[in-house]
Design a protein around this motif. Structure first.
Motif, PDB file in Angstrom:
ATOM      1  N   UNK A 339      24.286  27.174   8.505  1.00 57.55           N
ATOM      2  CA  UNK A 339      23.588  26.274   8.981  1.00 57.55           C
ATOM      3  C   UNK A 339      24.581  25.326   7.902  1.00 57.55           C
ATOM      4  N   UNK A 340      25.704  25.698   6.495  1.00 58.13           N
ATOM      5  CA  UNK A 340      26.026  26.018   5.423  1.00 58.13           C
ATOM      6  C   UNK A 340      27.860  25.092   6.276  1.00 58.13           C
ATOM      7  N   UNK A 341      27.827  25.818   7.689  1.00 60.24           N
ATOM      8  CA  UNK A 341      28.741  25.039   7.855  1.00 60.24           C
ATOM      9  C   UNK A 341      29.657  25.956   7.818  1.00 60.24           C
ATOM     10  N   UNK A 342      29.860  27.352   7.746  1.00 55.91           N
ATOM     11  CA  UNK A 342      30.684  28.556   7.288  1.00 55.91           C
ATOM     12  C   UNK A 342      30.568  29.588   9.107  1.00 55.91           C
ATOM     13  N   UNK A 343      31.750  29.669   9.092  1.00 55.02           N
ATOM     14  CA  UNK A 343      32.187  29.778  10.310  1.00 55.02           C
ATOM     15  C   UNK A 343      31.616  31.855   9.935  1.00 55.02           C
ATOM     16  N   UNK A 344      31.570  32.134  11.830  1.00 55.82           N
ATOM     17  CA  UNK A 344      30.987  33.422  11.310  1.00 55.82           C
ATOM     18  C   UNK A 344      32.390  33.675  11.745  1.00 55.82           C
ATOM     19  N   UNK A 345      33.439  34.587  11.840  1.00 53.68           N
ATOM     20  CA  UNK A 345      34.640  34.925  12.405  1.00 53.68           C
ATOM     21  C   UNK A 345      34.945  36.144  12.394  1.00 53.68           C
ATOM     22  N   UNK A 346      33.826  36.742  12.416  1.00 62.46           N
ATOM     23  CA  UNK A 346      34.034  38.730  12.546  1.00 62.46           C
ATOM     24  C   UNK A 346      32.740  38.827  12.195  1.00 62.46           C
ATOM     25  N   UNK A 347      32.364  39.660  12.509  1.00 57.60           N
ATOM     26  CA  UNK A 347      31.616  41.097  12.254  1.00 57.60           C
ATOM     27  C   UNK A 347      31.391  41.424   9.864  1.00 57.60           C
ATOM     28  N   UNK A 349      31.150  38.943   8.608  1.00 60.24           N
ATOM     29  CA  UNK A 349      31.652  37.958   7.821  1.00 60.24           C
ATOM     30  C   UNK A 349      29.999  37.399   8.170  1.00 60.24           C
ATOM     31  N   UNK A 350      29.502  38.418   8.936  1.00 60.41           N
ATOM     32  CA  UNK A 350      28.175  38.529   9.847  1.00 60.41           C
ATOM     33  C   UNK A 350      27.229  39.644   8.624  1.00 60.41           C
ATOM     34  N   UNK A 351      27.777  40.028   8.502  1.00 63.44           N
ATOM     35  CA  UNK A 351      26.632  41.155   7.927  1.00 63.44           C
ATOM     36  C   UNK A 351      27.029  40.697   5.989  1.00 63.44           C
ATOM     37  N   UNK A 352      27.700  40.119   5.831  1.00 63.26           N
ATOM     38  CA  UNK A 352      27.637  39.129   4.620  1.00 63.26           C
ATOM     39  C   UNK A 352      26.834  38.518   4.794  1.00 63.26           C
ATOM     40  N   UNK A 353      26.818  37.269   5.381  1.00 60.68           N
ATOM     41  CA  UNK A 353      25.408  36.304   5.904  1.00 60.68           C
ATOM     42  C   UNK A 353      24.202  37.162   5.895  1.00 60.68           C
ATOM     43  N   UNK A 354      24.615  37.805   6.752  1.00 61.27           N
ATOM     44  CA  UNK A 354      22.930  38.859   6.601  1.00 61.27           C
ATOM     45  C   UNK A 354      22.629  39.319   5.437  1.00 61.27           C
ATOM     46  N   UNK A 355      22.937  39.417   3.998  1.00 62.71           N
ATOM     47  CA  UNK A 355      22.637  39.753   3.171  1.00 62.71           C
ATOM     48  C   UNK A 355      22.058  39.450   2.173  1.00 62.71           C
ATOM     49  N   UNK A 356      23.621  37.663   2.315  1.00 63.39           N
ATOM     50  CA  UNK A 356      23.138  36.959   1.399  1.00 63.39           C
ATOM     51  C   UNK A 356      21.499  35.750   1.809  1.00 63.39           C
ATOM     52  N   UNK A 357      21.811  35.491   3.174  1.00 65.06           N
ATOM     53  CA  UNK A 357      21.082  35.192   3.385  1.00 65.06           C
ATOM     54  C   UNK A 357      19.648  35.213   3.605  1.00 65.06           C
ATOM     55  N   UNK A 358      19.917  37.456   4.560  1.00 66.90           N
ATOM     56  CA  UNK A 358      18.414  37.318   5.113  1.00 66.90           C
ATOM     57  C   UNK A 358      18.497  38.260   4.018  1.00 66.90           C
ATOM     58  N   UNK A 359      18.779  38.710   3.580  1.00 69.42           N
ATOM     59  CA  UNK A 359      18.198  40.347   2.253  1.00 69.42           C
ATOM     60  C   UNK A 359      18.379  41.134   3.695  1.00 69.42           C
ATOM     61  N   UNK A 360      19.450  41.819   4.662  1.00 74.48           N
ATOM     62  CA  UNK A 360      18.980  42.929   4.725  1.00 74.48           C
ATOM     63  C   UNK A 360      20.928  43.749   5.300  1.00 74.48           C
ATOM     64  N   UNK A 361      21.130  44.925   4.551  1.00 74.42           N
ATOM     65  CA  UNK A 361      21.590  45.176   3.820  1.00 74.42           C
ATOM     66  C   UNK A 361      22.195  46.353   5.423  1.00 74.42           C
ATOM     67  N   UNK A 362      23.409  46.523   6.155  1.00 74.13           N
ATOM     68  CA  UNK A 362      23.738  46.965   6.797  1.00 74.13           C
ATOM     69  C   UNK A 362      25.378  47.107   7.134  1.00 74.13           C
ATOM     70  N   UNK A 363      26.453  48.082   7.391  1.00 70.81           N
ATOM     71  CA  UNK A 363      27.542  47.781   7.207  1.00 70.81           C
ATOM     72  C   UNK A 363      28.236  46.954   8.817  1.00 70.81           C
ATOM     73  N   UNK A 364      29.573  46.446   8.059  1.00 69.39           N
ATOM     74  CA  UNK A 364      30.176  46.134   9.452  1.00 69.39           C
ATOM     75  C   UNK A 364      31.252  46.749  10.390  1.00 69.39           C
ATOM     76  N   UNK A 365      31.092  46.351  12.024  1.00 66.84           N
ATOM     77  CA  UNK A 365      31.341  47.357  12.665  1.00 66.84           C
ATOM     78  C   UNK A 365      33.232  46.907  12.089  1.00 66.84           C
ATOM     79  N   UNK A 366      33.564  46.972  11.576  1.00 72.11           N
ATOM     80  CA  UNK A 366      35.096  46.756  11.267  1.00 72.11           C
ATOM     81  C   UNK A 366      35.387  48.158  10.575  1.00 72.11           C
ATOM     82  N   UNK A 367      34.339  48.323   9.575  1.00 71.43           N
ATOM     83  CA  UNK A 367      34.718  49.624   8.892  1.00 71.43           C
ATOM     84  C   UNK A 367      34.667  51.059  10.198  1.00 71.43           C
TER      85      UNK A 367
END
Ligand code: PMP
Ligand code: GLU
Length: 400
Positions: A339-347, A349-367
């Motif tokens: 909604x803030x206009x940031x593009x989810x370029x990779x996993x 980005x999604x994991x950081x979005x999930x943590x910062x906006x929805x407060x769910x901690x996971x680990x990105x697949x790229x790791x």
């Protein structure tokens, strides 16, 4: 001149440890975070183990021990390999370290030369490639995906072997995918390796006891006995006994390697903590009846996550056969906007979005070498799982 040695530039901090630390920091700061990054069981160490440790301390087990494990612990480990895996191992073929991570580090440091190749199926546990790189080796990845159940085929393995291959690393159940290899699949991989006598097999069985759907566990050396002398079997008490903080892992392997590991440990950490070794003896020699209850609980939680997420917003959640993670592929989310206009370029980005906006901690697949995906742990209560999955779906729904 740089002060920090250049070898340190070859590795990154463990992404799973970083994710756990991030979650714990936010929780400590009072944030309502669902911590789905945990890489350890949420159960307590069984009481009989804690009591044995206390008694050992009172009895004076507070001193240095043999550098790579007490005789008593090595005997308990040999009995475990015999009982659980049908492997005949002598105490002088066993090495004990401060966690399976140190044991893996010792194995690779004692064997990998500059330019040596180590075959690592992806997705992989984060530390394998970095330990290889730290030692000047080259990780050679075999890509797998959800469609093949994240399993390496014999053909893929054959194609990855070169004259420089030193090791093939096998991790079943796998972290992060939970994939469990069947007896037949292990035999088929063994058949390939029979043609390449210079390749050794490093199997990481740390999640052995956390397997579901009534499956039976097999380890590589057990089903390929003629390859046992070039197989190193790594295990530990961290996951099966909820003893991550005690730091005891072990390996069984060829005598020359075990001796080299003892030499290395004698010049690095010295013996693993005496009290933890005593606790591990109690764990390995005690009744593991409690495991049936843990498995049932993990299995129910796994089913709940898959039920809540699979197929929603294009999320792909293969049901893991073991460990306590679901590896969720997110092909449809990449390229979308928040909604803030940031593009989810990779996993990430999604994991950081999930943590910062929805407060769910996971680990990105790229790791873990397979993207786009994220790892969600079910080493947490069903209530937390339900809250977390609701938030994950909220995050997916918010993307345009
Ligand atoms: N291997 C795998 C696949 C793991 O997930 C872990 C978890 N940390 C380890 C090894 C290391 O475990 P530990 O050092 O706690 O024994
Ligand atoms: N193995 C666990 C995990 O993958 C613990 C963290 C680590 O040692 O990497 O989350």
């Amino acid at each position: 001149m740089e002060f920090i040695a250049s070898r340190m530039a070859r590795i990154v901090p463990s992404p799973s440890i970083a994710a756990m630390a991030r979650a714990k920091e936010l929780i400590a700061a009072g944030e309502d975070v669902c911590n789905m990054a945990a890489g350890e069981p949420d159960f307590d160490t069984p009481r009989y183990i804690i009591e044995a440790a206390y008694q050992a301390l009172l009895a004076g087990e507070t001193k240095y021990t043999a550098v790579d494990g007490t005789a008593q612990l090595k005997r308990a480990i040999c009995a475990k390999f015999e009982r659980d895996n049908g492997l005949a191992v002598r105490p002088d073929q066993v090495s004990v370290g401060a966690g399976a991570k140190q044991v893996l580090y010792n194995i690779l440091t004692c064997s990998v030369e500059d330019g040596d190749e180590v075959i690592v199926p992806a997705p992989y546990w984060v530390s394998y490639p970095d330990i290889v790189r730290l030692n000047g080796g080259v990780p050679v990845f075999i890509d797998t995906d959800a469609s093949s159940g994240f399993k390496v085929t014999p053909e893929q393995l054959r194609k990855s072997v070169t004259s420089r291959t030193k090791w093939f690393i096998l991790n079943s159940p796998n972290n992060p995918s939970g994939t469990v290899y069947t007896q037949e699949e292990l035999v088929a991989l063994g058949e390939v390796l029979r043609h390449y006598p210079h390749v050794r097999v490093l199997t990481d069985d740390i999640y052995e006891h956390l397997i579901y759907d009534g499956a039976k566990y097999f380890t590589f050396a057990q089903v390929n006995p003629d390859l046992a002398d070039r197989t190193v079997t790594v295990n530990g008490v961290s996951k099966a006994f909820a003893m991550t903080g005690w730091r005891i892992g072990y390996a069984a392997g060829p005598r020359d390697l075990i001796k080299a590991m003892e030499k290395l440990q004698s010049q690095t950490s010295g013996n693993p903590a005496a009290v933890s070794q005593a606790a591990a003896v109690a764990a390995l020699n005690g009744s593991t009846d409690f495991l049936a209850g843990w498995r049932a609980e993990f299995e129910a939680r796994r089913n709940r996550i898959v039920e809540l997420l699979d197929g929603r917003f294009g999320l792909v959640c293969p049901k893991p056969g073991g460990a306590f993670y679901v590896y969720v592929s997110i092909p449809t989310l990449i390229g979308k906007q928040t909604p803030a206009g940031d593009v989810i370029r990779n996993d990430s980005d999604f994991v950081m979005y999930l943590l910062s906006q929805y407060k769910v901690a996971t680990v990105q697949g790229s790791a873990y070498g397979v993207s786009p995906a994220f790892r969600i742990s079910f080493a947490t209560s069903t209530a937390t799982i339900e809250r977390a999955c609701k938030r994950v779906l909220g995050a997916c729904a918010s993307l345009r």
